[in-house]
Scaffold this motif. Structure first.
Motif, PDB file in Angstrom:
ATOM      1  N   GLN A 189       3.511   3.563 -13.557  1.00 50.96           N
ATOM      2  CA  GLN A 189       2.959   2.841 -12.375  1.00 50.96           C
ATOM      3  C   GLN A 189       4.337   1.997 -11.759  1.00 50.96           C
ATOM      4  OE1 GLN A 189      -0.158   3.358 -10.784  1.00 50.96           O
ATOM      5  NE2 GLN A 189       0.172   4.898 -12.403  1.00 50.96           N
ATOM      6  N   ASN A 190       5.720   2.168 -12.344  1.00 51.49           N
ATOM      7  CA  ASN A 190       6.688   1.460 -11.644  1.00 51.49           C
ATOM      8  C   ASN A 190       6.880   1.853 -10.218  1.00 51.49           C
ATOM      9  OD1 ASN A 190       7.258   0.129 -14.267  1.00 51.49           O
ATOM     10  ND2 ASN A 190       9.161   0.991 -14.296  1.00 51.49           N
ATOM     11  N   ARG A 191       7.085   0.687  -9.428  1.00 48.29           N
ATOM     12  CA  ARG A 191       7.342   0.931  -8.104  1.00 48.29           C
ATOM     13  C   ARG A 191       6.294   1.861  -7.223  1.00 48.29           C
ATOM     14  NH1 ARG A 191      10.860   4.167  -5.975  1.00 48.29           N
ATOM     15  NH2 ARG A 191      11.475   2.681  -4.151  1.00 48.29           N
ATOM     16  N   ARG A 192       4.932   1.572  -7.938  1.00 44.88           N
ATOM     17  CA  ARG A 192       3.716   2.182  -7.193  1.00 44.88           C
ATOM     18  C   ARG A 192       3.626   1.907  -5.896  1.00 44.88           C
ATOM     19  NH1 ARG A 192      -1.137   4.767  -8.371  1.00 44.88           N
ATOM     20  NH2 ARG A 192      -2.982   3.823  -6.945  1.00 44.88           N
ATOM     21  N   SER A 193       3.693   0.665  -5.461  1.00 46.70           N
ATOM     22  CA  SER A 193       3.045   0.168  -4.210  1.00 46.70           C
ATOM     23  C   SER A 193       4.202   1.017  -3.088  1.00 46.70           C
ATOM     24  CB  SER A 193       3.148  -1.311  -4.313  1.00 46.70           C
ATOM     25  OG  SER A 193       4.120  -1.953  -3.850  1.00 46.70           O
ATOM     26  N   GLU A 194       5.406   0.730  -3.607  1.00 43.64           N
ATOM     27  CA  GLU A 194       6.469   1.236  -2.561  1.00 43.64           C
ATOM     28  C   GLU A 194       6.360   2.795  -2.610  1.00 43.64           C
ATOM     29  OE1 GLU A 194      10.437  -1.129  -2.775  1.00 43.64           O
ATOM     30  OE2 GLU A 194       9.466  -1.328  -4.802  1.00 43.64           O
ATOM     31  N   ARG A 195       5.953   3.496  -3.558  1.00 36.97           N
ATOM     32  CA  ARG A 195       5.679   4.979  -3.402  1.00 36.97           C
ATOM     33  C   ARG A 195       4.395   5.254  -2.590  1.00 36.97           C
ATOM     34  NH1 ARG A 195       6.741   7.565  -9.069  1.00 36.97           N
ATOM     35  NH2 ARG A 195       5.861   5.468 -10.050  1.00 36.97           N
ATOM     36  N   LEU A 196       3.399   4.334  -2.591  1.00 37.96           N
ATOM     37  CA  LEU A 196       2.235   4.546  -1.753  1.00 37.96           C
ATOM     38  C   LEU A 196       2.496   4.520  -0.234  1.00 37.96           C
ATOM     39  CD1 LEU A 196      -0.587   2.551  -3.613  1.00 37.96           C
ATOM     40  CD2 LEU A 196      -0.619   5.181  -3.191  1.00 37.96           C
ATOM     41  N   PHE A 197       3.451   3.370  -0.004  1.00 40.27           N
ATOM     42  CA  PHE A 197       3.747   2.872   1.508  1.00 40.27           C
ATOM     43  C   PHE A 197       5.426   3.200   1.662  1.00 40.27           C
ATOM     44  CE2 PHE A 197       0.224   0.365   0.011  1.00 40.27           C
ATOM     45  CZ  PHE A 197      -0.805   0.781   0.933  1.00 40.27           C
ATOM     46  N   SER A 198       5.730   4.302   1.684  1.00 45.15           N
ATOM     47  CA  SER A 198       7.212   4.586   1.605  1.00 45.15           C
ATOM     48  C   SER A 198       8.201   4.785   2.736  1.00 45.15           C
ATOM     49  CB  SER A 198       7.533   5.659   0.567  1.00 45.15           C
ATOM     50  OG  SER A 198       7.276   6.949   1.064  1.00 45.15           O
ATOM     51  N   ALA A 199       7.082   4.933   3.966  1.00 41.87           N
ATOM     52  CA  ALA A 199       7.940   5.106   5.160  1.00 41.87           C
ATOM     53  C   ALA A 199       6.944   4.321   6.341  1.00 41.87           C
ATOM     54  CB  ALA A 199       7.981   6.517   5.648  1.00 41.87           C
ATOM     55  N   PRO A 200       7.569   3.929   7.393  1.00 44.24           N
ATOM     56  CA  PRO A 200       6.933   3.066   8.445  1.00 44.24           C
ATOM     57  C   PRO A 200       5.746   4.058   9.097  1.00 44.24           C
ATOM     58  CG  PRO A 200       9.215   3.064   8.730  1.00 44.24           C
ATOM     59  CD  PRO A 200       8.866   3.874   7.572  1.00 44.24           C
ATOM     60  N   GLY A 201       4.751   3.512   9.313  1.00 44.43           N
ATOM     61  CA  GLY A 201       3.557   4.334   9.903  1.00 44.43           C
ATOM     62  C   GLY A 201       2.826   5.223   9.152  1.00 44.43           C
ATOM     63  N   LEU A 202       3.282   5.623   7.855  1.00 45.19           N
ATOM     64  CA  LEU A 202       2.579   6.336   7.004  1.00 45.19           C
ATOM     65  C   LEU A 202       1.825   5.699   5.817  1.00 45.19           C
ATOM     66  CD1 LEU A 202       5.359   8.970   7.187  1.00 45.19           C
ATOM     67  CD2 LEU A 202       3.111   9.195   8.215  1.00 45.19           C
ATOM     68  N   VAL A 203       0.479   5.797   5.659  1.00 45.60           N
ATOM     69  CA  VAL A 203      -0.079   5.347   4.611  1.00 45.60           C
ATOM     70  C   VAL A 203      -1.176   6.239   3.968  1.00 45.60           C
ATOM     71  CG1 VAL A 203      -0.346   3.140   5.807  1.00 45.60           C
ATOM     72  CG2 VAL A 203      -2.341   4.749   6.062  1.00 45.60           C
ATOM     73  N   PRO A 204      -1.465   5.987   2.567  1.00 47.51           N
ATOM     74  CA  PRO A 204      -2.173   7.091   1.868  1.00 47.51           C
ATOM     75  C   PRO A 204      -3.706   7.165   2.627  1.00 47.51           C
ATOM     76  CG  PRO A 204      -1.771   5.300   0.474  1.00 47.51           C
ATOM     77  CD  PRO A 204      -0.689   5.102   1.824  1.00 47.51           C
ATOM     78  N   ALA A 205      -3.804   8.356   2.603  1.00 45.72           N
ATOM     79  CA  ALA A 205      -5.442   8.703   3.414  1.00 45.72           C
ATOM     80  C   ALA A 205      -6.667   8.563   2.508  1.00 45.72           C
ATOM     81  CB  ALA A 205      -5.455  10.012   4.149  1.00 45.72           C
ATOM     82  N   GLY A 206      -6.231   8.689   1.088  1.00 47.02           N
ATOM     83  CA  GLY A 206      -7.431   8.673   0.209  1.00 47.02           C
ATOM     84  C   GLY A 206      -7.647   7.295  -0.602  1.00 47.02           C
ATOM     85  N   ARG A 207      -7.780   7.490  -1.804  1.00 50.04           N
ATOM     86  CA  ARG A 207      -8.505   6.467  -2.623  1.00 50.04           C
ATOM     87  C   ARG A 207      -7.681   5.054  -2.347  1.00 50.04           C
ATOM     88  NH1 ARG A 207      -9.028   3.959  -7.544  1.00 50.04           N
ATOM     89  NH2 ARG A 207      -6.992   5.055  -8.075  1.00 50.04           N
ATOM     90  N   ALA A 208      -6.388   5.346  -2.379  1.00 47.33           N
ATOM     91  CA  ALA A 208      -5.467   4.300  -2.640  1.00 47.33           C
ATOM     92  C   ALA A 208      -5.853   3.102  -1.132  1.00 47.33           C
ATOM     93  CB  ALA A 208      -3.839   4.396  -2.596  1.00 47.33           C
ATOM     94  N   ALA A 209      -6.159   3.864   0.014  1.00 51.71           N
ATOM     95  CA  ALA A 209      -6.387   3.142   1.266  1.00 51.71           C
ATOM     96  C   ALA A 209      -7.832   2.396   1.062  1.00 51.71           C
ATOM     97  CB  ALA A 209      -6.218   4.048   2.412  1.00 51.71           C
TER      98      ALA A 209
END
Ligand code: GTQ
Ligand code: FE2
Length: 346
Positions: A189-209
């Motif tokens: 899970q290292n850097r999990r949050s930064e891998r979920l939100f790794s570019a401006p304007g792009l967010v995960p569409a599934g469960r994490a959101a």
């Protein structure tokens, strides 16, 4: 007490006694307004880095984290706050770890964030997500999340802790719990949050959101470059150039009570005076300048902390050739959510 000519002073005193004996109080028994102000008021002020830094480093000779104390910290102590926090809503501390040291894992009801100041090799693990901390990075440890810190580097590390603990204390909702181990295991899970939100304007569409996962690490390089680009196209008469750190999925402030900003005062800029009933703490990251607060001028340079009390009139001036960069913390989100927020130009 002189309310009516129809009753004697003795009757009035007896009545006042009857009020007290019933466990009641009447505002007309005391001088002052109908709704009494607080007994102490937050003071504006300046804390100089050349006084703070030796104390922060000096703690290493007296306190070992996880042994003598849960955390090796020292707080900004506002003389107008009996509990000795930076403002009535914001707690600011400086934390210091030597190479190899660990601040043991725990969780608590207050929300916290960290602004990294100095040194390499520091990390904070948040619910198993290990976030390395480099100078200028902002790391969140939201309420109830397990967190531990450590220093894997070869020299000391230092950062600023920002907590809403004064609010949680006022609400008598403080809770704190130790983790069964000194550190959390941090693996896949290292850097999990930064891998979920790794570019401006792009967010995960599934469960994490859907589960409202959030970005936990805001990197200095991103923030500083974004501020530079904003300065090319936009500025404000009161704040000059200012970015807010927000949660990517909602646009909400980083913490429910506290907002964080990165502010640039461009060379030569003098802002217009205004006031608002939120309290503000500034940490000087780069450059130097002055802030006038209710007629007092504070001269600041890197590492200094400036506190602006609620409703204090303030304006900034950068008379230098280099931009000044301030990390700014405010309790605005709480005031806004409750419908209390007011601001005005003066
Ligand atoms: O490092 O977890 O300044 O729990 C105050 C309370 C730091 C921390 C503080 C804390 C911490
Ligand atoms: Fe903590």
């Amino acid at each position: 007490m002189a309310l009516s000519t129809k009753i004697s002073e003795k009757d009035a005193q007896q009545f006042a006694e009857e009020i007290r004996a019933a466990g009641l109080d009447a505002p007309w028994l005391h001088p002052g307004p109908l709704i009494q102000p607080k007994k102490f008021q937050v003071q504006s002020g300046l804390w100089k880095w050349d006084k703070i830094e030796p104390v922060v480093r000096g703690m290493a000779d007296f306190i070992a984290p996880g042994k003598d104390a849960e955390r090796r910290i020292v707080r900004i102590a506002n003389p107008g706050v009996p509990e000795l926090t930076a403002t009535h809503t914001i707690s600011i501390a400086f934390q210091y770890l030597l190479p190899g040291e660990v601040a043991p894992a725990h969780r608590h009801s207050p929300n916290a964030m960290r602004f990294m100041i100095d040194g390499q090799g520091a990390y904070t693990t948040v619910n198993g997500d290990k976030c390395m901390m480099h100078p200028g990075d902002l790391i969140l440890t939201p309420a109830g999340d397990w967190h531990d810190h450590g220093n894997e580097g070869t020299g000391p590390v230092m950062w600023m802790d920002i907590l809403d603990s004064p609010v949680v204390r006022f609400l008598e909702a403080l809770t704190m719990e130790s983790y069964p181990h000194e550190k959390q295991l941090a693996g896949s899970q290292n850097r999990r949050s930064e891998r979920l939100f790794s570019a401006p304007g792009l967010v995960p569409a599934g469960r994490a959101a859907e589960t409202h996962e959030r970005l936990l690490a805001y990197r200095w390089q991103h923030a500083r470059e974004a501020l530079q680009r904003l300065a090319e196209v936009e500025n404000d008469p009161f704040d000059d150039v200012m970015l807010q750190y927000v949660q990517p999925t909602t646009g909400a402030s980083v913490l429910p009570c506290l907002a964080a900003y990165l502010q640039m005062l461009r060379p030569g800029v003098e802002t217009r005076a205004h006031r608002h009933n939120s309290s503000t703490v500034y940490f000087v990251r780069e450059g130097s300048g002055t802030t006038e607060v209710n007629g007092t001028t504070y001269h600041w340079s890197p590492g200094d902390v400036i506190v602006v009390a609620p409703s204090a009139v303030h304006k900034h001036h950068n008379a230098n050739r280099e931009p000044a960069i301030l990390f700014v913390m405010q309790d605005t989100p709480m005031l806004k959510a409750l419908g209390f927020y007011r601001e005005e130009a003066v």
